[in-house]
Structures are given as C-alpha cells and as structure tokens.
Motif scaffolding. Structure first.
Motif, PDB file in Angstrom:
ATOM      1  N   ASN A 142       1.281  -1.258   0.235  1.00  0.00           N
ATOM      2  CA  ASN A 142       0.051   0.094   0.017  1.00  0.00           C
ATOM      3  C   ASN A 142       0.907   1.562   0.250  1.00  0.00           C
ATOM      4  N   SER A 143       2.166   1.315   0.423  1.00  0.00           N
ATOM      5  CA  SER A 143       2.646   2.177   0.940  1.00  0.00           C
ATOM      6  C   SER A 143       4.140   2.296  -0.408  1.00  0.00           C
ATOM      7  N   PHE A 144       3.958   1.671  -1.357  1.00  0.00           N
ATOM      8  CA  PHE A 144       4.520   1.669  -2.304  1.00  0.00           C
ATOM      9  C   PHE A 144       5.318   2.567  -3.073  1.00  0.00           C
ATOM     10  N   PRO A 145       4.021   2.407  -3.914  1.00  0.00           N
ATOM     11  CA  PRO A 145       3.778   4.164  -4.122  1.00  0.00           C
ATOM     12  C   PRO A 145       4.610   5.135  -3.552  1.00  0.00           C
ATOM     13  N   SER A 146       4.622   5.883  -2.532  1.00  0.00           N
ATOM     14  CA  SER A 146       5.399   6.654  -1.498  1.00  0.00           C
ATOM     15  C   SER A 146       6.204   6.196  -1.584  1.00  0.00           C
ATOM     16  N   ILE A 147       6.884   5.189  -0.825  1.00  0.00           N
ATOM     17  CA  ILE A 147       8.410   4.731  -0.881  1.00  0.00           C
ATOM     18  C   ILE A 147       9.026   5.372  -2.197  1.00  0.00           C
ATOM     19  N   GLY A 148       8.357   4.399  -3.411  1.00  0.00           N
ATOM     20  CA  GLY A 148       9.040   5.059  -4.481  1.00  0.00           C
ATOM     21  C   GLY A 148       9.373   6.161  -4.576  1.00  0.00           C
ATOM     22  N   ALA A 149       8.027   6.875  -4.588  1.00  0.00           N
ATOM     23  CA  ALA A 149       8.115   8.576  -4.833  1.00  0.00           C
ATOM     24  C   ALA A 149       9.661   8.972  -3.684  1.00  0.00           C
ATOM     25  N   ILE A 151      12.045   7.891  -2.532  1.00  0.00           N
ATOM     26  CA  ILE A 151      13.489   6.579  -3.139  1.00  0.00           C
ATOM     27  C   ILE A 151      13.600   7.950  -4.234  1.00  0.00           C
ATOM     28  N   ILE A 152      13.319   8.677  -5.356  1.00  0.00           N
ATOM     29  CA  ILE A 152      13.765   8.995  -6.007  1.00  0.00           C
ATOM     30  C   ILE A 152      13.819  10.649  -5.331  1.00  0.00           C
ATOM     31  N   PHE A 153      12.817  11.467  -4.668  1.00  0.00           N
ATOM     32  CA  PHE A 153      13.339  12.670  -4.001  1.00  0.00           C
ATOM     33  C   PHE A 153      14.902  12.785  -3.052  1.00  0.00           C
ATOM     34  N   LEU A 154      15.021  11.526  -2.722  1.00  0.00           N
ATOM     35  CA  LEU A 154      16.656  11.833  -2.003  1.00  0.00           C
ATOM     36  C   LEU A 154      17.711  11.293  -3.506  1.00  0.00           C
ATOM     37  N   LEU A 155      17.114  10.110  -3.947  1.00  0.00           N
ATOM     38  CA  LEU A 155      18.688  10.795  -5.601  1.00  0.00           C
ATOM     39  C   LEU A 155      18.024  12.497  -5.421  1.00  0.00           C
ATOM     40  N   LYS A 156      17.308  13.127  -5.396  1.00  0.00           N
ATOM     41  CA  LYS A 156      17.820  14.215  -6.785  1.00  0.00           C
ATOM     42  C   LYS A 156      18.088  15.016  -5.339  1.00  0.00           C
ATOM     43  N   GLU A 157      17.424  14.858  -4.281  1.00  0.00           N
ATOM     44  CA  GLU A 157      18.104  15.607  -2.832  1.00  0.00           C
ATOM     45  C   GLU A 157      20.323  15.867  -3.180  1.00  0.00           C
ATOM     46  N   THR A 158      20.882  14.820  -3.321  1.00  0.00           N
ATOM     47  CA  THR A 158      22.224  14.061  -3.759  1.00  0.00           C
ATOM     48  C   THR A 158      22.787  15.658  -4.365  1.00  0.00           C
ATOM     49  N   THR A 193      22.467  13.820 -17.768  1.00  0.00           N
ATOM     50  CA  THR A 193      23.072  12.450 -17.194  1.00  0.00           C
ATOM     51  C   THR A 193      22.007  11.854 -15.180  1.00  0.00           C
ATOM     52  N   TYR A 194      21.570  13.258 -14.942  1.00  0.00           N
ATOM     53  CA  TYR A 194      20.218  12.741 -14.657  1.00  0.00           C
ATOM     54  C   TYR A 194      19.242  12.202 -14.595  1.00  0.00           C
ATOM     55  N   LEU A 195      19.354  12.253 -16.067  1.00  0.00           N
ATOM     56  CA  LEU A 195      17.526  11.767 -17.133  1.00  0.00           C
ATOM     57  C   LEU A 195      18.085   9.946 -16.861  1.00  0.00           C
ATOM     58  N   VAL A 196      19.571  10.021 -17.430  1.00  0.00           N
ATOM     59  CA  VAL A 196      20.170   8.588 -17.674  1.00  0.00           C
ATOM     60  C   VAL A 196      19.622   7.757 -16.738  1.00  0.00           C
ATOM     61  N   PHE A 197      20.460   8.628 -15.444  1.00  0.00           N
ATOM     62  CA  PHE A 197      20.265   7.340 -13.729  1.00  0.00           C
ATOM     63  C   PHE A 197      18.895   7.683 -13.310  1.00  0.00           C
ATOM     64  N   LEU A 198      17.988   8.514 -12.553  1.00  0.00           N
ATOM     65  CA  LEU A 198      17.470   8.636 -12.486  1.00  0.00           C
ATOM     66  C   LEU A 198      15.556   7.951 -13.124  1.00  0.00           C
ATOM     67  N   ILE A 201      15.077   3.784 -12.706  1.00  0.00           N
ATOM     68  CA  ILE A 201      15.158   3.583 -11.657  1.00  0.00           C
ATOM     69  C   ILE A 201      13.100   3.973 -11.474  1.00  0.00           C
ATOM     70  N   SER A 202      13.118   4.899 -11.891  1.00  0.00           N
ATOM     71  CA  SER A 202      11.565   5.290 -12.145  1.00  0.00           C
ATOM     72  C   SER A 202      10.828   4.396 -12.746  1.00  0.00           C
ATOM     73  N   LEU A 203      11.020   3.805 -13.404  1.00  0.00           N
ATOM     74  CA  LEU A 203      10.616   3.088 -14.371  1.00  0.00           C
ATOM     75  C   LEU A 203      10.426   1.989 -13.522  1.00  0.00           C
ATOM     76  N   LEU A 204      11.258   1.481 -13.160  1.00  0.00           N
ATOM     77  CA  LEU A 204      11.174   0.189 -12.350  1.00  0.00           C
ATOM     78  C   LEU A 204      11.025  -0.246 -11.269  1.00  0.00           C
ATOM     79  N   ILE A 205      10.511   1.173 -10.198  1.00  0.00           N
ATOM     80  CA  ILE A 205      10.022   1.656  -9.190  1.00  0.00           C
ATOM     81  C   ILE A 205       7.921   1.645 -10.014  1.00  0.00           C
ATOM     82  N   HIS A 206       8.005   1.752 -11.001  1.00  0.00           N
ATOM     83  CA  HIS A 206       6.277   1.903 -11.142  1.00  0.00           C
ATOM     84  C   HIS A 206       6.220   0.757 -11.939  1.00  0.00           C
ATOM     85  N   PHE A 207       7.156  -0.144 -12.670  1.00  0.00           N
ATOM     86  CA  PHE A 207       6.513  -1.651 -12.905  1.00  0.00           C
ATOM     87  C   PHE A 207       6.575  -2.401 -11.945  1.00  0.00           C
ATOM     88  N   ILE A 208       7.178  -2.581 -10.868  1.00  0.00           N
ATOM     89  CA  ILE A 208       7.167  -3.033  -9.252  1.00  0.00           C
ATOM     90  C   ILE A 208       5.898  -2.387  -8.415  1.00  0.00           C
TER      91      ILE A 208
END
Length: 219
Positions: A142-149, A151-158, A193-198, A201-208
């Motif tokens: 149930n919380s996976f959409p928020s978890i996935g979001a 993950i992307i948020f924290l990677l961008k925060e780097t 570069t951000y697009l290439v690695f993010l 990951i976003s597509l994988l999260i959506h698939f899961i």
C-alpha cells in the motif's frame, strides 16, 4: 553547443553519477531501515519512544538537507567530531530520508483494515506472525508508491552534496562553467546524466508497483 567538449566531459559526469548512486544508495538503505523501525514504534504507539520519534520526524522534515549537511560537516568539528564529506552525505540523507520513509510506511500500516488482524487472530496466529505475514506485506504494498517517490526524491536531493565539497553532478557542472565557460554544455550534461540514471529507476519502481497491484495488493 560544442559536441567535442561534451564528449571529453562525459567521463567526469560518469564519475559524479557513480558517486551520487553509491552515496545515495547507501543513504536510502539506512533511511528505509530507520523509517521501518520508527513506523512500527509509532504504529503500536509505544510510550516515550513514539514521542521521541515524533520530534525527530518534525525536526528532519522541517529542516533543509543543506542545513543538516552544514551541521554535520562544519558544526561537528567544533566539538571535536571530524567526519569525511562522504560520511556526512550519507548521514544527512539517512537523517532526512528516515522521516519520510517512516511516515510512508506508517500510512501503509494504518491502511490495513482491522478485520485482517481479527481474522489472523481467529486462525491462531500470534501477534508477531500477524504482523509479519498479514499486516506488513499489505502495508509495504500500500505504501510502495510513496516509498518509490521518496527514493527518487532523495536521489535528487544529492544535488546539494556539492555544498560540502563532494564532486557530485552539480559540483562538476559548476567546475566546468567556472574553468571553461561552457555553460550550455555543462548544464546539458548535468540534466542528461540525471535523466539517464533516474529514469530507469523510476520505470523500475513503476513496474514493481504495477506487479504489486496485479498480485492483489495496493488496491
């Protein structure tokens, strides 16, 4: 757009991307573990600890990552605690991400209907078994959409790691603009570069997420 310069600069961005993924991945793993522990404590409303963790969540979510990094990198040495820039980056991401994961997972736990617990109890499952086999799997789904979001948020925060002299993508882009005055090329490579690695990951999260819903969870 200087294509020759772009080809020569690509290795620098690759190295920065690997740094971001390595530090970001470690920070996200630690943040998830902390968030899971906090969410369980708050779900069961354990005295004292729940209040402490509530304070941590408010502090973490209401202060920028850059301020947290400054405190770790520049503040702690004032009291004799010296940490490397990489360790500060991981700790800052863990401190920030733990609160976001805690709230995401807690929301998933509280979304599981009480009838599920009652049914498990009627089948003779213990409290631990009920949590592990009934509540937790549904809560994560149930919380996976928020978890996935998150993950992307924290990677961008780097992107603020450059503030403590870590050679992330922003640091490399600023370095190139300052040394070679190649603003367009530097920004183009940073965004690409951000697009290439993010994006993967976003597509994988959506698939899961879709697979979890297909399995009957997350509805």
């Amino acid at each position: 757009m200087d294509l020759d310069f772009i080809r020569k600069a690509i290795p620098m961005y690759q190295e920065a991307a690997f740094l971001v993924l390595r530090l970001g991945g470690i920070g996200i793993i630690f943040a998830f573990i902390i968030g899971l522990i906090i969410s369980i404590v708050r779900y069961y409303k354990l005295p004292i600890l729940s209040k402490i963790f509530e304070g941590y969540i408010e502090l973490s979510r209401n202060t920028p990552l850059m301020i947290q990094l400054f405190f770790l990198y520049f503040g702690l040495p004032q009291v004799g605690i010296q940490l490397s820039a990489e360790v500060c980056g991981i700790l800052g991401l863990t401190f920030l991400g733990g609160s976001y994961f805690a709230e995401a997972i807690r929301g998933g736990l509280e979304s599981v209907p009480n009838i599920q617990m009652e049914s498990a109890s009627s089948l003779g499952l213990s409290n631990t078994q009920t949590f592990l086999y009934v509540i937790f799997p549904q809560a994560i789904a149930n919380s996976f959409p928020s978890i996935g979001a998150n993950i992307i948020f924290l990677l961008k925060e780097t992107s603020v790691f450059s503030a403590i002299a870590l050679a992330d993508l922003v640091f490399v882009a600023k370095d190139i603009m300052g040394l070679y005055y190649k603003t367009n090329e530097a920004l183009f490579l940073m965004v690409t570069t951000y697009l290439v690695f993010l994006l993967p990951i976003s597509l994988l999260i959506h698939f899961i997420e879709r697979r979890l819903r297909f399995a009957g969870f997350g509805n």
